[in-house]
Design a protein around this motif. Structure first.
Motif, mmCIF file in Angstrom:
data_model
loop_
_atom_site.group_PDB
_atom_site.id
_atom_site.type_symbol
_atom_site.label_atom_id
_atom_site.label_comp_id
_atom_site.label_asym_id
_atom_site.label_seq_id
_atom_site.Cartn_x
_atom_site.Cartn_y
_atom_site.Cartn_z
ATOM 1 N N PHE A 236 26.107 -6.003 26.526
ATOM 2 C CA PHE A 236 25.007 -6.947 26.975
ATOM 3 C C PHE A 236 25.631 -8.007 28.174
ATOM 4 O O PHE A 236 26.656 -8.604 27.801
ATOM 5 C CB PHE A 236 24.647 -7.675 25.705
ATOM 6 C CG PHE A 236 23.798 -6.956 24.724
ATOM 7 C CD1 PHE A 236 22.636 -6.203 24.840
ATOM 8 C CD2 PHE A 236 24.742 -6.576 23.444
ATOM 9 C CE1 PHE A 236 22.146 -5.515 23.783
ATOM 10 C CE2 PHE A 236 24.204 -5.648 22.339
ATOM 11 C CZ PHE A 236 22.606 -5.086 22.548
ATOM 12 N N THR A 237 24.493 -8.150 28.874
ATOM 13 C CA THR A 237 25.112 -9.031 30.055
ATOM 14 C C THR A 237 23.975 -10.014 30.304
ATOM 15 O O THR A 237 22.804 -9.604 30.500
ATOM 16 C CB THR A 237 25.478 -8.384 31.426
ATOM 17 O OG1 THR A 237 26.555 -7.364 30.935
ATOM 18 C CG2 THR A 237 25.858 -9.414 32.455
ATOM 19 N N THR A 238 24.179 -11.485 30.434
ATOM 20 C CA THR A 238 22.949 -12.319 30.799
ATOM 21 C C THR A 238 23.035 -12.852 31.835
ATOM 22 O O THR A 238 24.279 -13.088 32.559
ATOM 23 C CB THR A 238 23.004 -13.433 29.333
ATOM 24 O OG1 THR A 238 24.100 -14.141 29.657
ATOM 25 C CG2 THR A 238 22.807 -12.590 28.209
ATOM 26 N N GLY A 268 17.267 -5.081 42.793
ATOM 27 C CA GLY A 268 18.673 -5.198 42.312
ATOM 28 C C GLY A 268 19.191 -3.864 41.806
ATOM 29 O O GLY A 268 20.234 -3.397 42.171
ATOM 30 N N THR A 269 18.066 -2.986 41.005
ATOM 31 C CA THR A 269 18.692 -1.950 40.333
ATOM 32 C C THR A 269 18.985 -0.879 41.461
ATOM 33 O O THR A 269 19.838 0.061 41.538
ATOM 34 C CB THR A 269 17.589 -1.604 39.519
ATOM 35 O OG1 THR A 269 17.314 -2.387 38.463
ATOM 36 C CG2 THR A 269 17.974 -0.058 38.823
ATOM 37 N N ARG A 270 18.048 -0.869 42.397
ATOM 38 C CA ARG A 270 17.984 0.227 43.616
ATOM 39 C C ARG A 270 19.352 -0.208 44.319
ATOM 40 O O ARG A 270 19.978 0.739 44.728
ATOM 41 C CB ARG A 270 16.559 0.156 44.782
ATOM 42 C CG ARG A 270 15.700 0.832 44.047
ATOM 43 C CD ARG A 270 15.943 2.291 43.780
ATOM 44 N NE ARG A 270 14.579 2.991 43.711
ATOM 45 C CZ ARG A 270 14.699 4.315 43.496
ATOM 46 N NH1 ARG A 270 15.651 5.104 43.398
ATOM 47 N NH2 ARG A 270 13.613 4.889 43.219
ATOM 48 N N LEU A 271 19.792 -1.449 44.665
ATOM 49 C CA LEU A 271 20.897 -1.702 45.206
ATOM 50 C C LEU A 271 22.296 -1.275 44.606
ATOM 51 O O LEU A 271 22.998 -0.870 45.072
ATOM 52 C CB LEU A 271 20.965 -3.243 45.532
ATOM 53 C CG LEU A 271 19.847 -4.130 46.471
ATOM 54 C CD1 LEU A 271 20.117 -5.618 46.542
ATOM 55 C CD2 LEU A 271 20.154 -3.350 47.861
ATOM 56 N N TYR A 272 22.134 -1.471 43.357
ATOM 57 C CA TYR A 272 23.241 -0.768 42.307
ATOM 58 C C TYR A 272 23.145 0.539 42.399
ATOM 59 O O TYR A 272 24.339 1.188 42.440
ATOM 60 C CB TYR A 272 22.838 -1.440 40.945
ATOM 61 C CG TYR A 272 23.748 -0.746 39.881
ATOM 62 C CD1 TYR A 272 25.188 -1.474 39.847
ATOM 63 C CD2 TYR A 272 23.555 0.346 39.159
ATOM 64 C CE1 TYR A 272 26.026 -1.028 38.931
ATOM 65 C CE2 TYR A 272 24.529 0.779 38.360
ATOM 66 C CZ TYR A 272 25.697 0.364 38.091
ATOM 67 O OH TYR A 272 26.408 0.862 37.280
ATOM 68 N N MET A 273 22.236 1.363 42.447
ATOM 69 C CA MET A 273 22.218 2.577 42.469
ATOM 70 C C MET A 273 22.687 3.213 43.772
ATOM 71 O O MET A 273 23.667 4.131 43.694
ATOM 72 C CB MET A 273 20.838 3.329 42.258
ATOM 73 C CG MET A 273 20.214 3.137 40.841
ATOM 74 S SD MET A 273 18.540 3.314 40.611
ATOM 75 C CE MET A 273 18.249 5.250 40.969
ATOM 76 N N GLY A 446 27.902 -3.221 33.957
ATOM 77 C CA GLY A 446 26.747 -4.279 33.657
ATOM 78 C C GLY A 446 27.156 -5.768 34.451
ATOM 79 O O GLY A 446 26.124 -6.171 35.180
ATOM 80 N N GLN A 447 28.533 -5.739 34.752
ATOM 81 C CA GLN A 447 28.666 -7.087 35.701
ATOM 82 C C GLN A 447 28.135 -6.659 37.082
ATOM 83 O O GLN A 447 27.709 -7.630 37.718
ATOM 84 C CB GLN A 447 30.132 -7.440 35.889
ATOM 85 C CG GLN A 447 30.564 -8.101 34.224
ATOM 86 C CD GLN A 447 29.746 -9.349 34.051
ATOM 87 O OE1 GLN A 447 29.503 -10.035 34.935
ATOM 88 N NE2 GLN A 447 29.535 -9.509 32.772
ATOM 89 N N LYS A 448 28.269 -5.704 37.640
ATOM 90 C CA LYS A 448 28.066 -5.272 38.920
ATOM 91 C C LYS A 448 26.490 -4.983 39.217
ATOM 92 O O LYS A 448 25.996 -5.699 40.110
ATOM 93 C CB LYS A 448 28.555 -3.928 39.328
ATOM 94 C CG LYS A 448 28.198 -3.508 41.019
ATOM 95 C CD LYS A 448 29.079 -1.987 41.174
ATOM 96 C CE LYS A 448 30.502 -1.980 41.262
ATOM 97 N NZ LYS A 448 30.946 -2.980 42.285
ATOM 98 N N LEU A 449 25.963 -4.555 38.120
ATOM 99 C CA LEU A 449 24.478 -4.789 38.050
ATOM 100 C C LEU A 449 23.958 -6.001 38.133
ATOM 101 O O LEU A 449 22.731 -6.296 38.946
ATOM 102 C CB LEU A 449 23.903 -3.865 37.036
ATOM 103 C CG LEU A 449 22.437 -3.607 36.759
ATOM 104 C CD1 LEU A 449 21.728 -3.296 38.031
ATOM 105 C CD2 LEU A 449 21.955 -3.048 35.601
ATOM 106 N N LYS A 450 24.254 -6.911 37.236
ATOM 107 C CA LYS A 450 24.274 -8.187 37.442
ATOM 108 C C LYS A 450 24.039 -8.717 38.760
ATOM 109 O O LYS A 450 23.344 -9.519 39.078
ATOM 110 C CB LYS A 450 25.028 -8.979 36.363
ATOM 111 C CG LYS A 450 24.823 -10.514 36.612
ATOM 112 C CD LYS A 450 25.645 -11.345 35.563
ATOM 113 C CE LYS A 450 25.661 -12.611 35.647
ATOM 114 N NZ LYS A 450 26.588 -13.350 34.735
ATOM 115 N N SER A 451 25.229 -8.793 39.386
ATOM 116 C CA SER A 451 25.725 -9.166 40.890
ATOM 117 C C SER A 451 24.356 -8.720 41.666
ATOM 118 O O SER A 451 24.015 -9.448 42.582
ATOM 119 C CB SER A 451 26.978 -8.772 41.235
ATOM 120 O OG SER A 451 27.865 -9.252 40.300
#
Length: 472
Positions: A236-238, A268-273, A446-451
């Motif tokens: 879990f990341t907030t 953000g999700t697309r950037l992470y993908m 999770g931390q990268k996705l958060k960023s």
């Protein structure tokens, strides 16, 4: 547990309650309250007995099966010691150590199922400081007891305003959804709208059925597609966003707060993908299941009002899934971050306006009647498994809160037992919006996705500011 003929049972378990507590699905909600000071739990037991248990009979009931094979709520004696946990962590460690230890504790909790032999809830009191708070209180409540709307109402019944406990907590007013299409009076406008509504309903309903059975999303950095994800550890990341900045974007684009944060999550999700796929953005078939509250009124009512017969906003599980495709990421030289917000607004508005969600609910009910609630639950499980992520949100109070006269610094919630690699939950409190990522541990960073989501929000904020300048 099998119900004897002479046992005194409460009302039947709702169909959705049965789906969420079945062999196919076992889903709970974790609501975390962060305290400003170390929490004194000396009054907790009396507060739970006097306030929490009286909120709804389901908090003092277990599920039993009657002689016809139907599940019902049966009132039982509650032993609070079975439900209130005060774990012991290693002593004299740093807040960062406790932060990591607490996250592991939440992860382990999310994999454990609540015992069926007692009421389906627990409260965990964490007396150790993290990087965000001096202590934490975790309400773990089974989804069969109610959805986020119901459980937020129950939670607010236990809390008081920090500035004046004699006054009730208030929530942001929810404006009715306006129809900006102008005059409806002419047949030249009415007929095309009806035709469009029917076409959208048919398309969305058939698409929903396909997603529930034959068609699944592509495997991607946010979707492993493995069976049994719900039994794996979750990280879990907030993250926290300013409601003031979100409303600036909302007013600029003429959309909603949910549209803005959903657009930021999509971008953000697309950037992470893209980053995790080494530059590839070909995962075009990625779908988010966005939860929609299907109650007549969306503003919160008191628990007493929810429990009244024929309540406009009743207690229970009253929501539906909207299948929302993630907009594709174009070349960086052509990328307009605001388009992710606009597309989120357009798609969600169109799907919310069709009758597909009600037809899908009727279809699940037919499956239940013909083949039983376990098969219906398997249909819902398959729908979740075939998608890439789920997004759900709740509205929190606009004042600071206290529990047992102890100030609450912040709050967030998460979902446990979802058979997806990624679940995103959103809740507002005072002037902040808290977003929580529940990501499959060891698969999603999770931390990268958060960023990436935080970066996406800043891109949208800056683009909205530039659009205001161009409009002047």
């Amino acid at each position: 547990m099998v119900l004897e003929k002479d046992d005194d049972a409460l009302e039947p378990v709702s169909p959705t309650g049965q789906y969420f507590n079945s062999s196919a699905l076992n889903i709970s909600v974790l609501a975390v309250l962060e305290t400003e000071m170390p929490f004194d739990d000396s009054e907790v037991m009396s507060l739970i007995r006097a306030v929490f248990l009286s909120i709804n009979p389901r908090f003092s009931s277990i599920m039993v099966i009657d002689e016809n094979g139907e599940k019902r709520w049966k009132k039982v004696e509650v032993n609070l010691k079975d439900h209130v946990k005060v774990p012991i962590f290693p002593e004299k460690m740093s807040p960062q150590f406790y932060e990591n230890y607490f996250q592991d504790y939440l992860s382990n909790m999310s994999m454990e199922q609540l015992p069926q032999s007692r009421p389906l809830w627990e409260i965990h009191i964490i007396k150790y400081p993290t990087s965000n708070a001096a202590g934490s209180i975790v309400f773990r409540i089974h989804h069969s007891l109610g959805d986020g709307y119901s459980l937020m109402g129950a939670l607010l019944s236990c809390l008081q305003r920090a500035d004046n406990p004699s006054l009730p907590l208030t929530l942001p007013s929810v404006q009715p959804r306006a129809d900006n299409d102008g005059d409806h009076g002419t047949i030249f406008k009415t007929v095309p709208k009806i035709f469009s509504l029917l076409l959208n309903t048919a398309s969305d309903f058939l698409g929903s059925l396909m997603k529930s059975s034959l068609v699944d999303d592509d495997l991607s950095p946010i979707r492993s597609g493995d069976v049994g994800i719900e039994f794996r550890p979750v990280a879990f990341t907030t993250m926290t966003f300013s409601l003031c900045q979100i409303k600036q974007i909302k007013d600029t684009l003429g959309v909603t707060v949910n549209d803005v944060i959903t657009g930021a999550i999509f971008l953000g999700t697309r950037l992470y993908m893209q980053e995790m796929s080494e530059g590839s953005s070909n995962h075009s078939n990625s779908t988010a299941l966005v939860l929609l509250n299907t109650r007549m009124f969306r503003s919160y009512q008191s628990v007493k009002e929810m429990l009244e017969p024929n309540a406009a906003s009743p207690w229970g599980n009253h929501f539906a899934f909207l299948h929302v495709p993630l907009p594709e990421l174009v070349d960086s030289t052509e990328l307009n971050p605001l388009e992710f917000v606009r597309k989120a607004h357009q798609i969600i508005k169109r799907k919310r306006s069709s009758f597909a969600v009600y037809l899908t609910a009727a279809f699940i009910e037919i499956v239940k009647k013909l083949k039983g609630h376990e098969v219906a639950a398997q249909c819902i499980h398959q729908t979740l498994l075939n998608g890439s992520m789920a997004i759900t949100n709740m509205i929190g109070p606009i004042e600071k809160m206290s529990l047992a006269n102890q100030a609450i610094k912040g709050m967030y919630f998460a979902v446990a037992g979802n058979p997806q690699s990624l679940t995103v939950t959103i809740v507002s409190h005072v002037d902040k919006l808290r977003v929580t990522l529940g990501a499959e541990k060891g698969f999603i960073d999770g931390q990268k996705l958060k960023s990436c989501i935080e970066e996406a929000f800043q891109m949208i904020l800056q683009s909205a500011a530039c659009e205001i300048v161009h409009m002047k």
